[in-house]
Design a protein around this motif. Structure first.
Motif, PDB file in Angstrom:
ATOM      1  N   PRO A  46      -9.685  -0.768  -0.245  1.00 46.59           N
ATOM      2  CA  PRO A  46      -9.013   0.507  -0.006  1.00 46.59           C
ATOM      3  C   PRO A  46      -9.504   1.159   1.284  1.00 46.59           C
ATOM      4  CG  PRO A  46     -10.608   0.712  -1.779  1.00 46.59           C
ATOM      5  CD  PRO A  46     -10.569  -0.739  -1.406  1.00 46.59           C
ATOM      6  N   ARG A  47      -8.642   1.957   1.892  1.00 44.44           N
ATOM      7  CA  ARG A  47      -8.998   2.744   3.070  1.00 44.44           C
ATOM      8  C   ARG A  47      -8.456   4.145   2.853  1.00 44.44           C
ATOM      9  NH1 ARG A  47      -8.804  -0.615   8.639  1.00 44.44           N
ATOM     10  NH2 ARG A  47      -9.874   1.246   9.303  1.00 44.44           N
ATOM     11  N   PRO A  48      -9.282   5.154   2.995  1.00 47.77           N
ATOM     12  CA  PRO A  48      -8.767   6.515   2.872  1.00 47.77           C
ATOM     13  C   PRO A  48      -7.801   6.817   4.024  1.00 47.77           C
ATOM     14  CG  PRO A  48     -11.117   6.531   3.380  1.00 47.77           C
ATOM     15  CD  PRO A  48     -10.704   5.107   3.237  1.00 47.77           C
ATOM     16  N   LEU A  49      -6.893   7.743   3.800  1.00 46.57           N
ATOM     17  CA  LEU A  49      -5.939   8.118   4.830  1.00 46.57           C
ATOM     18  C   LEU A  49      -6.654   8.556   6.107  1.00 46.57           C
ATOM     19  CD1 LEU A  49      -3.018   8.519   5.712  1.00 46.57           C
ATOM     20  CD2 LEU A  49      -3.071  10.772   4.599  1.00 46.57           C
ATOM     21  N   SER A  50      -7.765   9.247   5.965  1.00 46.08           N
ATOM     22  CA  SER A  50      -8.521   9.689   7.145  1.00 46.08           C
ATOM     23  C   SER A  50      -8.981   8.494   7.987  1.00 46.08           C
ATOM     24  CB  SER A  50      -9.725  10.541   6.737  1.00 46.08           C
ATOM     25  OG  SER A  50     -10.621   9.780   5.937  1.00 46.08           O
ATOM     26  N   SER A  51      -9.333   7.388   7.330  1.00 46.78           N
ATOM     27  CA  SER A  51      -9.740   6.184   8.048  1.00 46.78           C
ATOM     28  C   SER A  51      -8.560   5.544   8.778  1.00 46.78           C
ATOM     29  CB  SER A  51     -10.359   5.178   7.077  1.00 46.78           C
ATOM     30  OG  SER A  51     -10.647   3.956   7.725  1.00 46.78           O
ATOM     31  N   VAL A  52      -7.397   5.559   8.136  1.00 49.92           N
ATOM     32  CA  VAL A  52      -6.203   5.023   8.805  1.00 49.92           C
ATOM     33  C   VAL A  52      -5.928   5.831  10.066  1.00 49.92           C
ATOM     34  CG1 VAL A  52      -3.717   4.642   8.631  1.00 49.92           C
ATOM     35  CG2 VAL A  52      -5.199   4.070   6.693  1.00 49.92           C
ATOM     36  N   ARG A  57       4.841  -4.382  16.178  1.00 50.47           N
ATOM     37  CA  ARG A  57       4.539  -3.436  17.252  1.00 50.47           C
ATOM     38  C   ARG A  57       3.237  -2.715  16.929  1.00 50.47           C
ATOM     39  NH1 ARG A  57       5.211   1.491  15.154  1.00 50.47           N
ATOM     40  NH2 ARG A  57       6.860   1.885  13.642  1.00 50.47           N
ATOM     41  N   LYS A  58       2.685  -2.035  17.936  1.00 49.80           N
ATOM     42  CA  LYS A  58       1.503  -1.214  17.703  1.00 49.80           C
ATOM     43  C   LYS A  58       1.891  -0.028  16.817  1.00 49.80           C
ATOM     44  CE  LYS A  58      -2.198  -1.258  19.251  1.00 49.80           C
ATOM     45  NZ  LYS A  58      -3.437  -1.741  18.641  1.00 49.80           N
ATOM     46  N   ALA A  59       0.976   0.379  15.976  1.00 47.76           N
ATOM     47  CA  ALA A  59       1.207   1.516  15.083  1.00 47.76           C
ATOM     48  C   ALA A  59       1.274   2.816  15.876  1.00 47.76           C
ATOM     49  CB  ALA A  59       0.102   1.598  14.047  1.00 47.76           C
ATOM     50  N   MET A  60       2.039   3.751  15.335  1.00 53.40           N
ATOM     51  CA  MET A  60       2.170   5.091  15.913  1.00 53.40           C
ATOM     52  C   MET A  60       1.804   6.110  14.827  1.00 53.40           C
ATOM     53  SD  MET A  60       5.662   4.677  18.158  1.00 53.40           S
ATOM     54  CE  MET A  60       6.693   4.094  16.832  1.00 53.40           C
ATOM     55  N   MET A  61       1.656   7.357  15.240  1.00 54.11           N
ATOM     56  CA  MET A  61       1.272   8.412  14.301  1.00 54.11           C
ATOM     57  C   MET A  61       2.186   8.446  13.081  1.00 54.11           C
ATOM     58  SD  MET A  61      -1.461   9.886  15.305  1.00 54.11           S
ATOM     59  CE  MET A  61      -1.493  11.390  14.362  1.00 54.11           C
ATOM     60  N   LYS A  62       3.468   8.269  13.295  1.00 50.86           N
ATOM     61  CA  LYS A  62       4.423   8.347  12.188  1.00 50.86           C
ATOM     62  C   LYS A  62       4.199   7.258  11.139  1.00 50.86           C
ATOM     63  CE  LYS A  62       7.963   5.466  14.302  1.00 50.86           C
ATOM     64  NZ  LYS A  62       9.254   5.001  13.938  1.00 50.86           N
ATOM     65  N   ASP A  63       3.416   6.225  11.469  1.00 54.27           N
ATOM     66  CA  ASP A  63       3.197   5.097  10.563  1.00 54.27           C
ATOM     67  C   ASP A  63       1.989   5.262   9.647  1.00 54.27           C
ATOM     68  OD1 ASP A  63       5.307   3.675  11.877  1.00 54.27           O
ATOM     69  OD2 ASP A  63       3.873   3.044  13.426  1.00 54.27           O
ATOM     70  N   ALA A  64       1.118   6.208   9.932  1.00 57.76           N
ATOM     71  CA  ALA A  64      -0.169   6.298   9.221  1.00 57.76           C
ATOM     72  C   ALA A  64      -0.016   6.385   7.702  1.00 57.76           C
ATOM     73  CB  ALA A  64      -0.986   7.472   9.749  1.00 57.76           C
ATOM     74  N   LYS A  65       0.861   7.241   7.229  1.00 58.77           N
ATOM     75  CA  LYS A  65       1.012   7.398   5.776  1.00 58.77           C
ATOM     76  C   LYS A  65       1.613   6.145   5.144  1.00 58.77           C
ATOM     77  CE  LYS A  65       1.057  12.389   5.783  1.00 58.77           C
ATOM     78  NZ  LYS A  65       1.832  13.603   5.669  1.00 58.77           N
ATOM     79  N   ASP A  66       2.522   5.476   5.858  1.00 57.08           N
ATOM     80  CA  ASP A  66       3.075   4.220   5.335  1.00 57.08           C
ATOM     81  C   ASP A  66       2.014   3.126   5.286  1.00 57.08           C
ATOM     82  OD1 ASP A  66       5.619   5.322   5.016  1.00 57.08           O
ATOM     83  OD2 ASP A  66       6.278   4.693   7.009  1.00 57.08           O
ATOM     84  N   ILE A  67       1.188   3.046   6.329  1.00 56.08           N
ATOM     85  CA  ILE A  67       0.097   2.064   6.346  1.00 56.08           C
ATOM     86  C   ILE A  67      -0.825   2.319   5.160  1.00 56.08           C
ATOM     87  CG2 ILE A  67      -1.992   1.340   7.585  1.00 56.08           C
ATOM     88  CD1 ILE A  67      -0.398   1.927  10.218  1.00 56.08           C
ATOM     89  N   HIS A  68      -1.218   3.572   4.995  1.00 55.13           N
ATOM     90  CA  HIS A  68      -2.105   3.931   3.880  1.00 55.13           C
ATOM     91  C   HIS A  68      -1.482   3.550   2.543  1.00 55.13           C
ATOM     92  CE1 HIS A  68      -3.773   6.840   0.898  1.00 55.13           C
ATOM     93  NE2 HIS A  68      -4.878   6.295   1.369  1.00 55.13           N
ATOM     94  N   SER A  69      -0.206   3.821   2.389  1.00 54.45           N
ATOM     95  CA  SER A  69       0.489   3.543   1.140  1.00 54.45           C
ATOM     96  C   SER A  69       0.530   2.045   0.822  1.00 54.45           C
ATOM     97  CB  SER A  69       1.907   4.114   1.212  1.00 54.45           C
ATOM     98  OG  SER A  69       2.612   3.805   0.048  1.00 54.45           O
ATOM     99  N   ILE A  70       0.861   1.213   1.809  1.00 53.74           N
ATOM    100  CA  ILE A  70       0.946  -0.222   1.503  1.00 53.74           C
ATOM    101  C   ILE A  70      -0.430  -0.838   1.311  1.00 53.74           C
ATOM    102  CG2 ILE A  70       3.245  -0.528   2.486  1.00 53.74           C
ATOM    103  CD1 ILE A  70       2.045  -1.834   4.895  1.00 53.74           C
ATOM    104  N   ILE A  71      -1.446  -0.309   1.996  1.00 57.50           N
ATOM    105  CA  ILE A  71      -2.815  -0.787   1.748  1.00 57.50           C
ATOM    106  C   ILE A  71      -3.228  -0.384   0.334  1.00 57.50           C
ATOM    107  CG2 ILE A  71      -5.252  -0.445   2.335  1.00 57.50           C
ATOM    108  CD1 ILE A  71      -4.380  -0.334   5.285  1.00 57.50           C
ATOM    109  N   LYS A  72      -2.972   0.867  -0.031  1.00 52.28           N
ATOM    110  CA  LYS A  72      -3.335   1.361  -1.368  1.00 52.28           C
ATOM    111  C   LYS A  72      -2.668   0.518  -2.454  1.00 52.28           C
ATOM    112  CE  LYS A  72      -3.313   5.594  -4.089  1.00 52.28           C
ATOM    113  NZ  LYS A  72      -2.866   7.001  -4.124  1.00 52.28           N
TER     114      LYS A  72
END
Length: 152
Positions: free
Chosen positions: A30-36, A5-20
Motif C-alpha cells: 500500500p501507498r498513502p495518497l500523500s506518498s503518491v 505517459r508520465k503521470a500528472m496531478m489529475k492522476d494521483a487519486k486514480d493511481i492511489h485507488s488502483i494501488i489500494k
C-alpha cells in the motif's frame, strides 16, 4: 488502445485507488495518497481511450546508479495486454536517460520480469532497499518476494 505517459496531478487519486485495490491481492504494498503525490514524478500511467487510468508503474531512484521499478499495477480487465511490459519499458528508458546503471524489482511474478530482461539475484545486494523500505513492511523479515535486477 491504452497508451503510456508520465503521470500528472489529475492522476494521483486514480493511481492511489488502483494501488489500494491491488493491495487486497497482495500484488503491491500500500501507498498513502500523500506518498503518491510526493512521488508523482516517479509514475507512468496507462491511459485508456476514455481518459481513465488503467495502470501505473513508478521508477524510484534508490542510490547512486540504482533505481527500483515499483507499484506496477494493471487493472484486472486490462491484464494480458502488455500494458505492464510497456510501463516497465518506460521506466527502464527513463532510468537510462538519467544515467542509472542498474534497475531492480522485488516481485512475486518472476516470469513476467524475466521476460522484461530482469534476472533473479540475492536480496543482500540491495541493502539500501532493505533498510529504507523493507524494514517497515509487515512481512519483514519473512518476505517471499524475489529480488531481480537489470543492468543497463
Amino acid at each position: 488502445m491504452p497508451f503510456i505517459r508520465k503521470a500528472m496531478m489529475k492522476d494521483a487519486k486514480d493511481i492511489h485507488s488502483i494501488i489500494k485495490e491491488s493491495t487486497k491481492d497482495a500484488m503491491v504494498l500500500p501507498r498513502p495518497l500523500s506518498s503518491v503525490y510526493s512521488h508523482l514524478r516517479d509514475f507512468f500511467v496507462a491511459e485508456a481511450d476514455d481518459g481513465s487510468v488503467v495502470g501505473c508503474c513508478a521508477l524510484s531512484i534508490t542510490w547512486d546508479c540504482l533505481a527500483e521499478v515499483r507499484s506496477l499495477v494493471v487493472i484486472p480487465g486490462q491484464r494480458g495486454t502488455n500494458l505492464g511490459g510497456q510501463m516497465v519499458e518506460a521506466c527502464v528508458a527513463e532510468a537510462r536517460k538519467l544515467g542509472v546503471c542498474e534497475v531492480f524489482v522485488l516481485t512475486n511474478i518472476e516470469d513476467f520480469f524475466s521476460k522484461q530482461g530482469f534476472v533473479a539475484t540475492d536480496k543482500n545486494i540491495l541493502p539500501q532497499k532493505v533498510w529504507a523500505d523493507c524494514i517497515n513492511c509487515p512481512l519483514f523479515p519473512d518476505c517471499d518476494e524475489i529480488p531481480m535486477v537489470m543492468k543497463l
